[in-house]
Design an enzyme around this catalytic site. Sequence first.
Site, short mmCIF file in Angstrom:
data_model
loop_
_atom_site.label_atom_id
_atom_site.label_comp_id
_atom_site.label_asym_id
_atom_site.label_seq_id
_atom_site.Cartn_x
_atom_site.Cartn_y
_atom_site.Cartn_z
CD GLU A 164 -3.03 -1.07 2.21
OE1 GLU A 164 -3.03 -0.11 3.01
OE2 GLU A 164 -3.87 -1.98 2.26
CD GLU A 346 -3.96 -5.64 3.58
OE1 GLU A 346 -4.87 -4.83 3.88
OE2 GLU A 346 -2.77 -5.46 3.85
#
Length: 446
Positions: A164, A346
Amino acid sequence: MNSFPENFLWGVSTSAYQVEGAAAEDGRGPSIWDTRCRLAGGVTDGSTGDVSADHYHRWPEDVRLMKDIGVKAYRFSVAWPRLLPRGRGAVNPAGLDFYDRLVDGLLEAGIQPWLTLYHWDLPQALDDLGGWTNRDCAGWYADYAALVARRYGDRVKHFATFNEFSVFTLFGYAIPWAAPGVTDRACHLKAIHHVNLAHGAGVDVLRALVPGASIGAIHNHQKVLPEHGKPEYQAAADLLDEHWNRAFPDPQILGHYSPRLAQDIEPYVQAGDMARICRPIDWFGLNHYGPIFARNDDKFVWGYGWGDSPPDSPSYGVGWPVFPEVFRDELITLSQRYRLPIYVTENGCGGNVDAPDAAGKVVDPHRITYLGLFVDAMGQAMDAGADVRGYFVWSLLDNFEWGSGYTQRFGLIYVDFATQQRIPKESAGWYRQLITTGRQPRCETA
Ligand code: IFM
């Protein structure tokens, strides 16, 4: 989709600072998150990752629990300050040994280790030198990547360079919701570019040192929608979209920044940089929870802020809006735009409602509903041609949820943080059945 392919990779994810604990043990150095946790207001409940789920000591039990669920892969991150307590220079042998044990334990259990090099825990000593705003940080990262590759590359074949990118750069250097909590446009732009350089250098190092490596990068790609139809809200959404969704995958995979970003970032770009950043990778990691709603907000340095989702949005648990169809469309769009196999690295459901009942069971229908909707949406995207190869639930364990501390539980396994007792939630059983049959349990009974 009737059933997922037999070789579809079902996994679970965690990250070092969120689960390991043992923050001051066996020579680990401090990270920027250890520092942030000690700042007044840095974490909602004033907690730290000092102990967390104590995965550092309890990993054998956690591997057994993964085996019981039947997961085929475990994505974890290595704590840079555990291997290099000051970020560079002296290596910490006890830190290296810990990941040896974990990797060997996973392989013995028949679980593929998926190693993420960076999940936000920059060594504090490097932040003291400017952290990601210092161009040298890309070189420090490359040296750290080489250490990891040389030590574990004989057994680990799946690597993600970063987790991320946009979260830790935007919230670390523009909107002060994460470590190191800087708020400055130039710092944010420098961090974006230097992290991209680090990614490219990391890919080269892994490629050179790990025969047969499968290398990817993990992006939290989320559609950005204006909170209202006002033109200034649309402008806010457009700029946030460039910073959130385009600033990393475009230069890394397509070799260029988007037009506004290219202009803003130009002062920090040196000859050859774009070629250094755009290195061939093997897969696109997608972390996805839902769309973002943007608003015009002068309180923050770029003039945009987080808006509210429509009041009638469905939500389960944390209150984040739940739009599985947005996930489906995202998978299709990303597959077409970047032309790489996708792993959903995720997806999951948090909340503050999970607790053992009188019989000691943790019943979490909200999580089963949430995961079921997203798994369905992923199947629809695959039917529509998206090349999706795997799915990792966030998270294996309840853990330290950054600025929210321990107020949000995302695990398939409940953790009693006072005793460290683990209790598989009902959703763990649901996931086991999905993995075993390739179908959602409710399809079996239909
Ligand atoms: O806990 C985080 C994780 O570290 C990164 N992705 C989102 C998760 C839930 O907020």
